[in-house]
Design a protein around this motif. Structure first.
Motif, PDB file in Angstrom:
ATOM      1  N   MET A 153      20.593   4.410  11.079  1.00  0.00           N
ATOM      2  CA  MET A 153      21.498   5.500  11.514  1.00  0.00           C
ATOM      3  C   MET A 153      20.930   6.832  11.011  1.00  0.00           C
ATOM      4  SD  MET A 153      24.107   4.831   7.986  1.00  0.00           S
ATOM      5  CE  MET A 153      23.692   5.302   6.450  1.00  0.00           C
ATOM      6  N   LEU A 154      20.354   7.006  10.193  1.00  0.00           N
ATOM      7  CA  LEU A 154      19.639   8.209   9.923  1.00  0.00           C
ATOM      8  C   LEU A 154      18.330   8.843  10.910  1.00  0.00           C
ATOM      9  CD1 LEU A 154      19.230   7.920   5.889  1.00  0.00           C
ATOM     10  CD2 LEU A 154      21.202   8.728   6.949  1.00  0.00           C
ATOM     11  N   ILE A 155      18.072   7.900  11.770  1.00  0.00           N
ATOM     12  CA  ILE A 155      16.930   8.161  12.509  1.00  0.00           C
ATOM     13  C   ILE A 155      17.301   8.571  14.087  1.00  0.00           C
ATOM     14  CG2 ILE A 155      14.717   7.458  13.216  1.00  0.00           C
ATOM     15  CD1 ILE A 155      14.705   5.296  11.007  1.00  0.00           C
ATOM     16  N   PRO A 156      16.881   9.823  14.659  1.00  0.00           N
ATOM     17  CA  PRO A 156      17.219  10.285  16.019  1.00  0.00           C
ATOM     18  C   PRO A 156      16.558   8.944  16.817  1.00  0.00           C
ATOM     19  CG  PRO A 156      16.277  12.115  14.879  1.00  0.00           C
ATOM     20  CD  PRO A 156      16.163  10.742  13.848  1.00  0.00           C
ATOM     21  N   ASP A 157      17.257   8.815  18.021  1.00  0.00           N
ATOM     22  CA  ASP A 157      16.524   7.906  19.003  1.00  0.00           C
ATOM     23  C   ASP A 157      14.981   7.881  19.201  1.00  0.00           C
ATOM     24  OD1 ASP A 157      19.311   6.784  18.758  1.00  0.00           O
ATOM     25  OD2 ASP A 157      19.871   7.700  20.823  1.00  0.00           O
ATOM     26  N   VAL A 209      12.116  14.156  11.153  1.00  0.00           N
ATOM     27  CA  VAL A 209      13.506  14.481  11.202  1.00  0.00           C
ATOM     28  C   VAL A 209      14.405  13.471  11.233  1.00  0.00           C
ATOM     29  CG1 VAL A 209      15.217  15.721  12.795  1.00  0.00           C
ATOM     30  CG2 VAL A 209      12.628  16.436  13.009  1.00  0.00           C
ATOM     31  N   ARG A 210      15.357  13.732  10.420  1.00  0.00           N
ATOM     32  CA  ARG A 210      16.379  12.709   9.975  1.00  0.00           C
ATOM     33  C   ARG A 210      17.844  13.225  10.491  1.00  0.00           C
ATOM     34  NH1 ARG A 210      13.043   9.743  10.767  1.00  0.00           N
ATOM     35  NH2 ARG A 210      12.107   8.371   9.602  1.00  0.00           N
ATOM     36  N   ASP A 244      27.348  14.273  10.084  1.00  0.00           N
ATOM     37  CA  ASP A 244      27.855  15.066  10.940  1.00  0.00           C
ATOM     38  C   ASP A 244      27.123  15.297  12.341  1.00  0.00           C
ATOM     39  OD1 ASP A 244      25.886  16.951  10.057  1.00  0.00           O
ATOM     40  OD2 ASP A 244      27.320  18.435   9.380  1.00  0.00           O
ATOM     41  N   GLY A 245      25.942  14.832  12.231  1.00  0.00           N
ATOM     42  CA  GLY A 245      25.042  14.794  13.469  1.00  0.00           C
ATOM     43  C   GLY A 245      23.835  15.866  13.287  1.00  0.00           C
ATOM     44  N   ASP A 248      10.862   4.305  16.591  1.00  0.00           N
ATOM     45  CA  ASP A 248       9.369   3.691  16.324  1.00  0.00           C
ATOM     46  C   ASP A 248       8.893   3.976  14.949  1.00  0.00           C
ATOM     47  OD1 ASP A 248       9.749   2.539  18.910  1.00  0.00           O
ATOM     48  OD2 ASP A 248       8.351   3.869  19.906  1.00  0.00           O
ATOM     49  N   GLU A 249       9.236   5.146  14.338  1.00  0.00           N
ATOM     50  CA  GLU A 249       8.795   5.303  13.094  1.00  0.00           C
ATOM     51  C   GLU A 249       9.068   4.332  12.088  1.00  0.00           C
ATOM     52  OE1 GLU A 249       8.631  10.298  12.922  1.00  0.00           O
ATOM     53  OE2 GLU A 249      10.271   8.952  11.509  1.00  0.00           O
TER      54      GLU A 249
END
Length: 344
Positions: free
Chosen positions: A69-73, A98-99, A103-104, A77-78
């Protein structure tokens, strides 16, 4: 007599696992870095207060949910790679990524991930330490931008100086005259540069430009400056600085700033309209009047006032000389002159 060996005796709590766990918990609770634990399925099991502050989720909102939920799409893969290395009992050295906050918004973080083992030494999860480096990354970006801007401006300065040397050489009658004029004009450029440095390259005000360029000639009591408080762009500081230097130099040789009597009024105003313009005027009035009108010699100063400054600002100018006064008027689009606030 006290036995020195008593110094080596362990404290009463030495080796007590409950106290050790309490200390570790206290360290994690008070840490400024986010400390997060997850199992081998990437489900969050522990979430310290710093993680709440960093990511915006309370502990009860995060625990039990996937760390993804903290990882951009585009970075999912990370997590796959991290879990693979943790299962292999490897520690993941610090790396920057980057996380996502609740609030996005995105934040730059430095992550270190280590295996968590049970009492038998089996890997059962991972601990993750995240440090917010967003401010540092933004600072680095600003520095890179500033270096590119300085490089651009330095090249422009070189071009201006080369032009200044060429034009001064064409209009000088001797080596001594050439050296003196070049020295004065480069000093004027340096004065404009100092204004930009003081403002961290964000421009300057019209009043500061006029005062800085005329201060070297003295006779401040005969100069009146008036107009609204306006900040102009860095390129305008240089262009107007050259113009006011030439006006001041001419006055110091033949006019009011030579001590012959009279006054100088420098004023400006914004003219409203579909395309607002900035109107600037130098009005130098002689008292008593000059015996005869100054000769219309097209020297370097005239070139600056008639062509260089107005063209660099996308405007137009007029220069009038008589026995009564010298009047220089500049009209330029406000959009090409005034400083525009940078977007954060």
């Amino acid at each position: 007599m006290r036995d020195d060996k008593s110094r080596e005796r362990p404290s009463p709590d030495h080796g007590d696992p409950r106290i050790a766990e309490a200390r570790l918990a206290a360290i994690i609770e008070s840490s400024f870095d986010a400390v997060i634990a997850k199992d081998l399925n990437s489900i969050i099991t522990d979430w310290n207060p710093a993680a709440e502050r960093m990511f915006g989720y309370a502990a009860h909102e995060a625990i039990g949910r996937s760390i993804t939920m903290l990882i951009p799409d585009h970075l999912r893969d990370e997590e796959t790679g991290i879990i693979r290395r943790i299962r292999a009992n490897e520690r993941v050295e610090s790396f920057e990524t980057v996380r996502l906050r609740k609030d996005g918004t995105r934040i730059h973080v430095s992550l270190t991930v280590s295996p968590i083992r049970d009492a038998q030494g089996n890997v059962v999860g991972a601990s993750k330490i995240a440090r917010d480096i967003t401010a540092a990354r933004e600072s680095e970006a600003r520095i890179r931008l500033l270096l590119r801007e300085i490089n651009h401006r330095v090249k422009n300065q070189y071009a201006v100086i080369l032009s200044l040397i060429r034009e001064t050489g064409l209009r000088s009658q001797s080596i001594q005259e050439f050296q003196g004029k070049v020295r004065e004009r480069i000093t004027a450029l340096a004065a404009s540069h100092d204004l930009l440095v003081k403002s961290e390259w964000s421009g300057s005000t019209l009043a500061e430009i006029v005062k800085e360029q005329l201060s070297v000639f003295g006779h401040e009591d005969v100069v009146v400056i008036s107009g609204p408080l306006l900040s102009v762009s860095p390129s305008t500081v240089q262009s107007l600085g050259m113009a006011f230097h030439e006006l001041g130099t001419n006055s110091a040789k033949y006019g009011v700033l030579s001590g012959r009597g009279g006054s100088i009024a420098v004023s400006w105003r914004l003219e409203p309209g579909p395309e607002p313009t900035l109107e600037i005027e130098w009005l130098e009035q002689f008292d008593p009047p000059l015996p005869k009108a100054p000769a219309k010699v097209r020297g370097f100063g005239t070139v600056v006032l008639d062509r260089v400054t107005p063209l660099s600002l996308g405007g137009r100018s007029s220069l009038e000389r008589s026995t009564q006064a010298v009047r220089w008027h500049l009209s330029a689009p406000a959009s090409s002159v005034l400083e525009t606030p940078s977007e954060g």
